[in-house]
Design a protein around this motif. Structure first.
Motif, PDB file in Angstrom:
ATOM      1  N   ALA A 227       1.371   5.545   1.859  1.00  0.00           N
ATOM      2  CA  ALA A 227       1.183   4.114   1.619  1.00  0.00           C
ATOM      3  C   ALA A 227       0.904   3.895   0.141  1.00  0.00           C
TER       4      ALA A 227
ATOM      5  N   LEU B 230      -3.389  -4.064   4.969  1.00  0.00           N
ATOM      6  CA  LEU B 230      -3.727  -3.542   3.648  1.00  0.00           C
ATOM      7  C   LEU B 230      -5.091  -4.115   3.273  1.00  0.00           C
TER       8      LEU B 230
ATOM      9  N   LEU C  72       2.960  -3.871  -0.248  1.00  0.00           N
ATOM     10  CA  LEU C  72       2.593  -2.650   0.468  1.00  0.00           C
ATOM     11  C   LEU C  72       3.867  -1.873   0.749  1.00  0.00           C
TER      12      LEU C  72
ATOM     13  N   LEU D  18       0.308   0.766  -3.008  1.00  0.00           N
ATOM     14  CA  LEU D  18       0.122  -0.611  -3.463  1.00  0.00           C
ATOM     15  C   LEU D  18       0.924  -0.807  -4.736  1.00  0.00           C
TER      16      LEU D  18
ATOM     17  N   ALA E 146      -5.172   1.423   3.643  1.00  0.00           N
ATOM     18  CA  ALA E 146      -4.278   0.778   4.604  1.00  0.00           C
ATOM     19  C   ALA E 146      -4.703   1.209   6.005  1.00  0.00           C
TER      20      ALA E 146
ATOM     21  N   ASP F 189      -2.123   4.847  -4.379  1.00  0.00           N
ATOM     22  CA  ASP F 189      -1.461   5.252  -3.141  1.00  0.00           C
ATOM     23  C   ASP F 189      -2.223   6.378  -2.460  1.00  0.00           C
TER      24      ASP F 189
END
Length: 571
Positions: A467, A556, A517, A469, A452, A483
Motif C-alpha cells: 500500500a 486509508l 491510495l 500514499l 491502511a 508506503d
C-alpha cells in the motif's frame, strides 16, 4: 547496569604526532560547502592497534586538534573502513571543531583482526575500546559517539551498558534491529539485503573494490532477483557471503538465529543524551522513530531531526544540516556549550511545502486521524456513507503474477534510486489499483504514522499487499509519500482484515492536489516476490499467480497536524 572498573592511568604529557590527514581526505574536505568554519588544524595518528574483547587487534586512527588544551573524545566504530568518506566526514570535520576522534575498524574489517560477525561482537568490542581510551594521556574522561547506519548500531551496543564516561550520542540514519532491516514480518527486503551484502563485504577494502562490487550488483540485480531459489544467487556478483544467505533464509523474527540482534532495549533505560537523525525516505526511518519513542518513555534527553532524505542522501545533499545538528548536540553535552541547540526537541521537513517545522514531540499531539474510504469507481472519499451498503462487497480485483512481479519504484531504499518518484507509469499496470480523491479545496497536512486498514481476500491464500500514499498534482504526476507491505496468510478465499503500516510522514497536500491510495501485490526487487506457493521467499522454486480482491470497509488512515509552531528560523 553493571559497575565499570575505572582503570584510567594517571594522565601524562602527550606529544602530538606530526602527521597530517591523508591527502584524499583533505581534498574531499575542501569540496564541502555550508559547513562551520574550521577552528583547529587537524593532526592524524593512523594505524593504532587496539585490542578487541577477544584480543584481536582493531585498526584505529586518531584525529585531533593541533591546539594546546583538553578536548572531549568521539568514538566512531565502523565495518566500512577508515578511508573515504569516513576520514573527512568524521575524523577531520569533528577534529577541526575541537574533538579527539577515534575512528576504528570493527573486528574482521579494514585490517582489523578476528572475524566479522554481523552484530554479535559490537557490545564487547565497544567496551574494550573505552578501556583502551582510559589509558590514553589525551583522554579527559568525556566521551561521545556519532555515526550513521551500522555506525549507529555499534552506538546502541555500547549503550546497552554505557560506560560512565559516555555523555552524549548522535545516531544518524541508524540501525538497531537487523531483523527489521532484512524482513517485513516475513517478507524479505531483498534489495536491502543485497546492498548490505555489498557494503559489508567490499567497502572496508577501499573505494575501488567497493565501486566495482556495486556496479556488478547493479548489472546482476535483475538476474539475482529472478533466481529460484534466491539462496546463493548473489555469489557471481558478490562472492561467498555466508551471513547473507543466513539472514535471507531466517524470515521468522522469533527464530533463535535473531536472538540478541535487536538492541532496542538499550533506549528503554538510557540516560545518556541522544540525538536522532533520519529522512522520510530512509530505509531505517521506522527504527529511528521506535528509538525516539523509547527514549521519551525513559525520560532521556533526546532530539529528532527528519529531513527530505534517503539513507544515502542524508549524508550527501543533507550533510550540512546533519553535521550541524550533530555538532550542536555534541557541543552542548560534551563541551557545556548549548548555544547551537534549537529550542524545540523535534524538527521535521514538511514535504509538498518544502519548509521545516518545529514540534514539541513526534508524532504531534493530539494524534488526530482521518479515514479515507476507497470506492468501487476508484474514488477515495471521506464520506463514510459511500461505503455502508455492501460492507463486504468487492471493490477491485487484480492478478499478481510472480513471474512478472509488480516493480518497485523509489521509496525508502539503502541504495540509490530511492525517494519520491512519479508513479504514473507504474499505476498504468493491470496489477496496480488506485483510489483517488477529488481535488482538494484547501491544503491538507498529514503528520504522523500512516496506515491502511484493508479487507482482502485471495484465491490461493498466499499473497503480499503493498500500500502506498501518493500526492497527485495538477499535471497528473503521482508522487509517492510513504508506503508499506505485509504478507497475507489466509484460508483459501476467506476474507481477512489486515493493517498495513505505511511508515510516517510530514507532508502537505496542496489545494488542487489529490490524495491517492495505491494497492498492489508487491514491489520487486525492493521486496522479494511472493511466490504464491507458501514457500519462504528465499527458498521458493515454484511460482503461482494469485488473484487479490479488495473489499468495501477498507480505509486509508491519515494522521492530522497537531501543535505545529510554524516555519523554523531557517525554514
Amino acid at each position: 547496569m553493571t559497575p565499570h572498573a575505572h582503570d584510567a592511568a594517571p594522565r601524562t604529557a602527550w606529544a602530538a604526532p606530526s602527521g597530517k590527514p591523508p591527502l584524499s581526505s583533505r581534498l574531499m574536505r575542501a569540496t564541502w560547502r555550508g559547513l562551520p568554519a574550521a577552528q583547529h588544524e587537524v593532526g592524524w595518528e593512523p594505524g593504532l592497534s587496539v585490542p578487541a574483547a577477544d584480543g584481536s587487534p582493531l585498526r584505529t586512527d586518531h584525529y585531533f586538534p593541533r591546539t594546546e588544551g583538553d578536548f572531549p573524545t568521539l568514538l566512531v566504530r565502523s565495518p566500512y573502513g577508515r578511508g573515504l568518506p569516513w576520514s573527512p566526514m568524521y575524523g577531520m570535520l569533528f577534529a577541526e571543531q575541537g574533538f579527539h576522534v577515534v575512528l576504528q575498524s570493527c573486528r574482521g574489517t579494514g585490517g582489523s583482526g578476528g572475524r566479522f560477525d554481523l552484530w554479535r561482537n559490537e557490545a564487547a568490542d565497544g567496551r574494550a575500546a573505552v578501556s583502551w581510551l582510559r589509558q590514553q594521556p589525551w583522554f579527559t574522561g568525556t566521551l561521545g559517539t556519532v555515526g550513521p547506519s551500522y555506525l549507529g548500531y555499534v552506538q546502541w551496543a555500547l549503550a546497552l551498558d554505557p560506560p560512565p564516561e559516555l555523555k552524549a550520542m548522535v545516531v544518524q540514519v541508524g540501525l538497531h534491529d537487523p531483523y527489521a532491516l532484512f524482513h517485513a514480518d516475513g517478507a524479505l527486503r531483498l534489495e536491502n539485503a543485497l546492498t548490505v551484502g555489498a557494503g559489508m563485504t567490499y567497502q572496508h577494502r577501499g573505494i575501488v573494490p567497493f565501486v566495482r562490487a556495486v556496479l556488478r550488483l547493479q548489472r546482476s540485480l535483475r538476474k539475482i532477483a529472478a533466481a529460484r531459489p534466491l539462496r546463493g544467487a548473489h555469489v557471481p556478483a558478490l562472492g561467498e557471503v555466508p551471513w547473507l544467505d543466513d539472514v535471507m533464509t531466517h524470515p521468522d523474527a522469533g527464530d533463535p538465529y535473531w536472538d540478541g540482534a535487536s538492541l532496542g532495549e538499550a533506549a528503554e533505560r538510557l540516560s545518556v543524551p541522544t540525538g536522532l537523525i533520519t529522512g522520510w525516505h530512509d530505509a531505517l526511518a521506522d527504527q529511528t522513530f521506535e528509538q525516539y519513542a523509547r527514549l521519551r518513555r525513559a525520560g532521556c534527553r533526546t532530539s529528532l531531526l527528519v529531513g527530505p532524505w534517503t539513507h544515502t542522501s542524508a549524508l550527501q545533499q543533507g550533510w550540512s544540516e546533519v553535521f550541524s545538528e550533530s555538532l550542536a548536540w555534541l557541543r552542548a553535552h560534551l563541551c557545556d556549550d548549548p548555544a547551537g541547540l534549537r529550542s524545540a526537541p523535534v524538527r521535521v521537513h514538511l514535504g509538498g511545502d518544502d519548509t521545516w517545522r518545529d514540534l514539541d514531540d513526534w508524532p504531534p499531539a493530539p494524534a488526530m486521524t482521518t479515514a479515507w474510504f476507497p470506492a468501487a469507481n476508484g474514488d477515495l472519499t471521506r464520506d463514510a456513507a459511500r461505503r455502508v451498503s455492501g460492507e463486504s462487497a468487492p471493490l477491485r480485483t487484480f492478478r499478481y503474477d510472480p513471474a512478472d512481479p509488480t516493480p518497485s519504484l523509489g521509496g525508502p531504499l539503502l541504495s540509490r534510486g530511492g525517494g519520491s518518484r512519479d508513479n504514473k507509469a507504474l499505476e498504468a499496470r493491470e496489477d496496480v489499483v488506485t483510489f483517488t480523491s477529488a481535488p482538494l479545496t484547501g491544503p491538507v497536512d498529514v503528520l504522523g504514522p500512516v496506515s491502511a486498514r484493508l479487507r482482502v481476500s485471495t484465491d490461493t491464500g498466499y499473497a503480499d499487499v503493498f500500500a502506498r500514499l501518493c500526492d497527485v498534482d495538477a499535471q497528473g504526476r503521482s508522487l509517492n509519500v510513504c508506503d508499506g507491505l505485509v504478507p497475507l496468510r489466509t484460508a483459501g478465499q476467506d476474507l481477512t482484515e489486515v493493517t498495513v503500516p505505511m511508515s510516517s510522514t510530514a507532508h502537505r497536500f496542496a489545494a488542487g492536489h489529490r490524495i491517492r491510495l495505491q494497492i498492489s501485490g508487491g514491489a520487486h526487487p525492493r521486496f522479494a516476490r511472493n511466490p504464491g506457493t507458501g514457500e519462504p521467499p528465499a527458498e521458493a522454486t515454484g511460482l503461482t499467480p494469485v488473484r487479490i480482491t479488495l473489499h468495501a470497509g477498507s480505509a486509508l488512515v491519515l494522521p492530522g497536524a497537531g501543535d505545529v509552531r510554524g516555519p523554523s528560523a531557517d525554514g
